[in-house]
Design a protein around this motif. Structure first.
Motif, mmCIF file in Angstrom:
data_model
loop_
_atom_site.group_PDB
_atom_site.id
_atom_site.type_symbol
_atom_site.label_atom_id
_atom_site.label_comp_id
_atom_site.label_asym_id
_atom_site.label_seq_id
_atom_site.Cartn_x
_atom_site.Cartn_y
_atom_site.Cartn_z
ATOM 1 N N LYS A 183 0.839 -1.207 0.000
ATOM 2 C CA LYS A 183 0.000 0.000 0.000
ATOM 3 C C LYS A 183 0.866 1.246 0.000
ATOM 4 C CE LYS A 183 -4.035 2.101 1.956
ATOM 5 N NZ LYS A 183 -4.751 2.543 0.783
ATOM 6 N N LYS A 184 0.560 2.109 -0.962
ATOM 7 C CA LYS A 184 1.226 3.408 -1.043
ATOM 8 C C LYS A 184 0.399 4.399 -0.229
ATOM 9 C CE LYS A 184 3.837 4.403 -5.163
ATOM 10 N NZ LYS A 184 3.796 4.670 -6.570
ATOM 11 N N LEU A 185 1.046 5.172 0.605
ATOM 12 C CA LEU A 185 0.315 6.163 1.400
ATOM 13 C C LEU A 185 0.849 7.556 1.075
ATOM 14 C CD1 LEU A 185 0.707 4.328 4.803
ATOM 15 C CD2 LEU A 185 -1.466 4.611 3.637
ATOM 16 N N GLU A 186 -0.042 8.500 0.966
ATOM 17 C CA GLU A 186 0.421 9.876 0.796
ATOM 18 C C GLU A 186 0.691 10.463 2.158
ATOM 19 O OE1 GLU A 186 -2.353 12.129 -1.465
ATOM 20 O OE2 GLU A 186 -2.056 10.880 -3.250
ATOM 21 N N LYS A 187 1.532 11.501 2.203
ATOM 22 C CA LYS A 187 1.802 12.186 3.469
ATOM 23 C C LYS A 187 0.468 12.504 4.166
ATOM 24 C CE LYS A 187 4.091 16.435 5.170
ATOM 25 N NZ LYS A 187 3.524 16.446 6.439
ATOM 26 N N ASP A 188 0.402 12.251 5.460
ATOM 27 C CA ASP A 188 -0.775 12.532 6.309
ATOM 28 C C ASP A 188 -1.901 11.497 6.164
ATOM 29 O OD1 ASP A 188 0.512 14.773 7.191
ATOM 30 O OD2 ASP A 188 -0.556 16.143 5.849
ATOM 31 N N GLU A 189 -1.716 10.491 5.297
ATOM 32 C CA GLU A 189 -2.768 9.482 5.155
ATOM 33 C C GLU A 189 -2.706 8.519 6.346
ATOM 34 O OE1 GLU A 189 -2.848 7.801 1.214
ATOM 35 O OE2 GLU A 189 -4.330 6.312 1.828
ATOM 36 N N ILE A 190 -3.874 8.135 6.828
ATOM 37 C CA ILE A 190 -3.921 7.273 8.014
ATOM 38 C C ILE A 190 -3.876 5.804 7.612
ATOM 39 C CG2 ILE A 190 -5.416 6.536 9.914
ATOM 40 C CD1 ILE A 190 -6.017 9.421 10.420
ATOM 41 N N LEU A 191 -3.033 5.023 8.302
ATOM 42 C CA LEU A 191 -2.893 3.600 8.018
ATOM 43 C C LEU A 191 -3.838 2.786 8.912
ATOM 44 C CD1 LEU A 191 -1.325 1.340 6.588
ATOM 45 C CD2 LEU A 191 0.420 1.513 8.369
ATOM 46 N N PHE A 192 -3.832 3.122 10.191
ATOM 47 C CA PHE A 192 -4.784 2.506 11.122
ATOM 48 C C PHE A 192 -5.018 3.512 12.229
ATOM 49 C CE2 PHE A 192 -0.513 1.212 12.332
ATOM 50 C CZ PHE A 192 -0.449 1.657 13.635
ATOM 51 N N GLN A 193 -6.068 3.309 12.961
ATOM 52 C CA GLN A 193 -6.299 4.258 14.032
ATOM 53 C C GLN A 193 -6.731 3.609 15.330
ATOM 54 O OE1 GLN A 193 -9.224 7.126 12.943
ATOM 55 N NE2 GLN A 193 -10.516 5.624 11.967
ATOM 56 N N SER A 194 -6.583 4.400 16.362
ATOM 57 C CA SER A 194 -6.903 3.960 17.712
ATOM 58 C C SER A 194 -8.277 3.284 17.739
ATOM 59 C CB SER A 194 -6.875 5.199 18.611
ATOM 60 O OG SER A 194 -7.314 4.883 19.863
ATOM 61 N N GLY A 195 -8.345 2.080 18.316
ATOM 62 C CA GLY A 195 -9.620 1.366 18.394
ATOM 63 C C GLY A 195 -9.780 0.332 17.297
ATOM 64 N N ASP A 196 -8.936 0.396 16.232
ATOM 65 C CA ASP A 196 -9.042 -0.594 15.142
ATOM 66 C C ASP A 196 -8.608 -1.973 15.625
ATOM 67 O OD1 ASP A 196 -9.924 1.156 13.308
ATOM 68 O OD2 ASP A 196 -8.068 1.317 12.160
ATOM 69 N N ASP A 197 -9.240 -2.999 15.059
ATOM 70 C CA ASP A 197 -8.801 -4.376 15.342
ATOM 71 C C ASP A 197 -7.450 -4.617 14.685
ATOM 72 O OD1 ASP A 197 -10.959 -5.257 16.826
ATOM 73 O OD2 ASP A 197 -12.180 -5.503 15.022
ATOM 74 N N PRO A 198 -6.654 -5.516 15.251
ATOM 75 C CA PRO A 198 -5.349 -5.786 14.634
ATOM 76 C C PRO A 198 -5.512 -6.748 13.457
ATOM 77 C CG PRO A 198 -5.592 -7.063 16.640
ATOM 78 C CD PRO A 198 -6.862 -6.287 16.481
ATOM 79 N N ASN A 199 -5.716 -6.208 12.271
ATOM 80 C CA ASN A 199 -5.941 -7.064 11.103
ATOM 81 C C ASN A 199 -4.667 -7.369 10.324
ATOM 82 O OD1 ASN A 199 -8.681 -7.198 11.610
ATOM 83 N ND2 ASN A 199 -9.071 -5.291 10.508
ATOM 84 N N TYR A 200 -3.639 -6.553 10.535
ATOM 85 C CA TYR A 200 -2.404 -6.712 9.768
ATOM 86 C C TYR A 200 -1.192 -6.397 10.640
ATOM 87 C CZ TYR A 200 -5.520 -6.166 5.734
ATOM 88 O OH TYR A 200 -6.525 -6.317 4.824
ATOM 89 N N MET A 201 -0.067 -6.943 10.211
ATOM 90 C CA MET A 201 1.198 -6.419 10.702
ATOM 91 C C MET A 201 1.786 -5.654 9.516
ATOM 92 S SD MET A 201 4.458 -8.370 12.178
ATOM 93 C CE MET A 201 6.086 -7.733 11.977
#
Ligand code: SF4
Length: 503
Positions: A308-326
């Motif tokens: 996954k390519k992310l742009e600056k400031d893009e959110i990858l995961f956030q507080s409260g999310d289930d751990p779906n990936y490493m």
């Protein structure tokens, strides 16, 4: 008189050596003389006249503060009260600077009215403000204190721009018949909205009549003569009510903020071209984390990985999310942060190439309690939970790598705590530069260069300083020849000098 001969003085009304309620711990309180307000309930009318008191210099204040230092203990310090201490702008600026250089904790008890032009010299040194909110509308301010409310509103709106980064204790004196009702408490909470994220304590002080005799001595009329003292228990009930309202208001703001950030990160899809995907996945087996994993297994799982390519400031995961990936950071950097109860963002870690995040959450099946966001344009490889649990979670080498990074992260967290706890801005700035050097520095011709891929807001957050203080400190370090900042690169010129701040 030229500038050198100009002696800075203030007017001291009195001192209290063992104050217990005007700031944290035991305080030495300097009551300064003079006040522009005329509160109807003022129990220190003798402090109002700006011509009274004893003339003192900032050095006199330091000398007195040092004398009482043994009483102050670890938590206490010095409080400036009044009258209104902010009307002695130049004197107060010099005094707080001197006191902070001598490691005093500083508190200012104010109504928010004073000499604005000195605020930027005063507030960076102040740890706690006791802010007295007298009333909740222009008319009520005029009636209660004979001044307008607007200067107080301006003061609250600008406080952080003055360099204040401490805590606020809000206080309101409750006078029966004036503000002893729920509507007033709602107005109080609305009034302090601009500073609510800095408020550590909200107190309702019951009006008392102990100052009446002073009015007689001074031959001044006492306009609240027929008003009974405020019932202490009732005041306490209003205090509880107001604190609940404040908590609700802050929690609503936090939810709004969180909703704004909600980008839904549970189902990830690769967003790079097939060619790029193959190239990135091709280098997957070289990652330090995976070096001991059987190559057949790696070949088998590659098609399950997400790039996954992310742009600056893009959110990858956030507080409260289930751990779906490493997530493994393939390029760029991911910052890990949380929004604190005071609504400020606090960065905990910055992960760069080859680091990973989420392994602990998968191992313990616990939700993220922080948010991961791209600090710059970045690429991550996401290993789905099922693949991780099947192939990696039982591998000694993977667990060892996760543990060893945990150790490094604990060290980083300890360093962050130290940096945030220290008050001295030179120590905070030097600590930040050395930390960034360790994580992002590139050695070039015996010098260490740090690409400045973070903006000043992120750096100030990380250092525990305001943006202004950090910019000022970096400028000072440049003048001292410790660093050079050019073309977005910070070069460390004198490593030893920076390290000496941390010794
Ligand atoms: S601000 Fe304080 S010192 Fe000034 S008049 Fe009001 S109560 Fe008195």
């Amino acid at each position: 008189m030229n500038k050198q001969d100009h002696q800075i003085t203030g007017r001291l009304h009195s001192i209290e050596s063992m104050g217990l309620v005007d700031g944290p711990g035991i305080r030495t309180i300097f009551f300064l003389q003079g006040c522009p307000l005329r509160c109807l309930y003022c129990h220190n009318p003798d402090t109002q006249n700006p011509e009274g008191g004893k003339i003192v210099t900032p050095s006199d204040i330091l000398k007195l503060a040092k004398r009482y230092k043994p009483y102050q203990g670890d938590d206490g310090g010095v409080t400036f009260s009044g009258g209104e201490p902010l009307i002695h702008g130049e004197f107060l600026a010099e005094s707080v600077k001197l006191l902070k250089e001598n490691d005093f904790n500083i508190c200012i008890d104010t109504s928010g009215y004073g000499q604005k032009k000195y605020y930027k010299e005063i507030f960076p040194y102040v740890d706690t403000i006791l802010l007295d909110i007298k009333a909740f509308s222009e008319q009520a301010y005029l009636d209660m204190c004979s001044v307008q409310q607007k200067p107080l509103n301006d003061f609250m709106n600008e406080l952080e721009n003055y360099g204040f980064h401490g805590q606020i204790w809000v206080r309101h004196v409750m006078v029966p018949g004036y503000t002893d009702n729920k509507k007033s408490m709602q107005e109080l909470i609305k009034t302090i909205e601009p500073i609510q994220h800095l408020v550590e304590r909200l107190e309702i002080l019951p009006y008392h009549t102990m100052g009446i005799d002073k009015y007689k001595e001074l031959n001044m009329p006492y306009l609240l003569e027929n008003v009974e003292p405020m019932d202490k228990e009732k005041a306490k009930e209003f205090e509880v009510y107001a604190n609940v309202l404040l908590a609700e208001q802050m929690s609503k703001d936090r939810i709004d903020l969180k909703e704004k950030q909600d980008v839904g990160s549970s189902a990830l899809e690769s967003n790079v071209s097939l060619e790029e995907h193959n190239k990135i996945i091709g280098s997957f087996s070289n990652l330090p984390l995976l070096q001991h994993i059987n190559s057949d297994i790696l070949a088998d799982i590659q098609h399950n990985l997400v790039v996954k390519k992310l742009e600056k400031d893009e959110i990858l995961f956030q507080s409260g999310d289930d751990p779906n990936y490493m997530y493994i950071i393939y390029a760029g950097a991911i910052k890990i942060f949380n929004i604190l109860p005071n609504l400020k963002e606090q960065i905990f870690y910055i992960y760069r190439k080859d680091s990973f995040v989420g392994g602990h959450n998968l191992l313990s099946d616990s939700k993220y309690w922080y948010t991961g966001e791209a600090l710059m344009d970045s690429i991550v490889i996401a290993i789905p939970a099922k693949i991780f649990n099947t192939y990696f979670a039982n591998k000694k080498s993977v667990l060892k790598e996760i543990l060893s990074q945990s150790f490094e992260r604990i060290r980083w967290a300890e360093d962050l705590i130290n940096r945030l706890a220290t008050i001295n801005s030179s120590v905070k700035t030097a600590g930040l530069i050395l930390r960034l050097a360790e994580n992002f520095g590139i050695k070039k011709n015996d010098q260490i260069q740090i690409p400045m891929k973070f903006d000043r807001a992120e750096m100030s957050n990380f250092s525990g300083l305001t943006r202004d203080s950090l910019t000022r400190k970096l400028g000072e370090f440049e003048e001292l020849g410790y660093i050079r900042i050019e073309n977005e690169i910070l070069t460390i010129l004198n490593f030893d000098a920076l390290e000496s701040y941390l010794d």
